[in-house]
Enzyme design. Structure first.
Site, PDB file in Angstrom:
ATOM      1  CG  ASP A 182      -0.126   0.091   2.529  1.00 40.74           C
ATOM      2  OD1 ASP A 182       0.018   1.201   3.081  1.00 40.74           O
ATOM      3  OD2 ASP A 182       0.371  -0.961   2.986  1.00 40.74           O
ATOM      4  CB  SER A 183       1.031   4.245   0.620  1.00 41.27           C
ATOM      5  OG  SER A 183       1.367   5.606   0.532  1.00 41.27           O
ATOM      6  CB  ALA A 184       5.891   4.038   0.181  1.00 45.98           C
TER       7      ALA A 184
END
Length: 335
Positions: A182-184
């Site tokens: 998720d995200s990075a």
């Protein structure tokens, strides 16, 4: 005289109502308006996490200070009965096994957490990891990769490669491994897939990217258009971090911008995001490019949700429903 232990009509009615509420939650689909709980969570996140990050200096000392704050929150995370955790040493980095119930040990999920490459940990993500294990019926190996300011996204990629090689060396077949981030961590998931492909290493069965930060340069329109509706990420701070990570690097390097990499040959991909977040166009873009490259890609966009809203599934109903969608995608990918 005997006392009956069978539930009375009121108890049965309450139990049935609770079951209906659970069923309605799990049946949620993207496209509807956010629930009241989601709206409350959004405002709390804006007032706490987003404000704290916005006020933190951009210096290495400021990043370290945020790490300490998040670390204190991570120490409060617990798991419910029936969930086990165990540390795993990988050499230059560590990881944590998370098992909900009795998962199928022949298959595994490698989870790469978010945190803009400077904060986050398996312990912080325990509420997410155990739900991921429960939904998929697999143990989860949550990677504790090295973080800025002492390390770089390239170091994190090296750690992700180490974790993947560890799983193969442990006896898992590539087709029994799923990578989720998720995200990075979504960026790291795609960078890992591209690096595995370039090395000729067998690719995992599927990958899941939640609100992925796929272009560290933050050039997509939603970074500008969704600044006001973003509940968690301060757009300016994220863009400055991205420029720092990419300094001196080739702008087309797939390690730093997998959105511009050759996505052909990648395994089935699920991408999920909120229509309100600044990373919306990152998520849309990678799903579109994957499909154009011949990859089976499922894209879901949920309205009015926070960045990586499944992380808040303990309070947000849409977050709990997201795990059902992830499980359904993996079953279809395996079939």
């Amino acid at each position: 005289m005997t006392t009956s232990t069978s539930p009375g009509p009121l108890h049965l009615a309450a139990a049935t109502a609770a079951q209906r509420r659970v069923a309605r939650t799990l049946a949620m689909e993207p496209g509807g308006p956010p629930t009241l709980r989601a709206r409350i969570a959004n405002q709390l996140l804006r007032a706490t996490v987003k404000t704290a990050w916005q006020c933190a200096p951009d210096s290495p000392a400021g990043l370290t200070r945020m790490q300490r704050v998040v670390g204190a929150v991570a120490r409060l995370q617990a798991v419910p009965p029936g969930v086990s955790t165990a540390p795993q040493d990988l050499g230059a980095c560590t990881a944590e096994w998370v098992r909900a119930g009795t998962p199928d040990e022949r298959r595994v999920v490698l989870h790469l957490h978010g945190g803009a490459y400077f904060f986050g940990s398996p312990r912080l993500y325990r509420p997410f990891s155990w739900r991921l294990s429960a939904a998929t019926g697999r143990p989860v190996l949550a990677l504790d990769y090295r973080l800025a300011p002492r390390h770089t996204p390239a170091d994190a990629l090296e750690d992700a490669l180490t974790a993947y090689d560890f799983l193969l060396g442990r006896g898992y077949r590539a087709q029994d491994v799923v990578v989720a981030g998720d995200s990075a961590g979504g960026h790291l998931t795609l960078a890992l897939l591209l690096e595995l492909k370039s090395r000729g290493t067998p690719l995992p069965a599927a990958a899941v990217c939640l609100s992925p930060w796929v272009d560290l340069c933050c050039e997509a329109d939603s970074h500008r258009l969704n600044r006001r509706t973003e509940y968690l990420l301060p757009a300016g701070k994220l863009a400055r971090l991205g420029r720092l990570y990419c300094r001196g690097k080739d702008g087309d390097d797939p390690v730093f911008a997998p959105l511009r990499g050759d996505l052909s040959g990648l395994p089935p991909l699920m991408v999920m995001a909120s229509g309100s977040e600044i990373l919306r166009d990152d998520a849309r873009g990678v799903a579109e490019r994957a499909r154009a490259a011949g990859v089976h890609a499922v894209y879901q966009e949920w309205d009015g949700q926070a960045h990586v809203f499944p992380l808040f599934a303990g309070f947000v109903p849409e977050g709990r429903a997201a795990f059902r969608h992830i499980a359904e995608f993996l079953r279809a990918a395996e079939a």
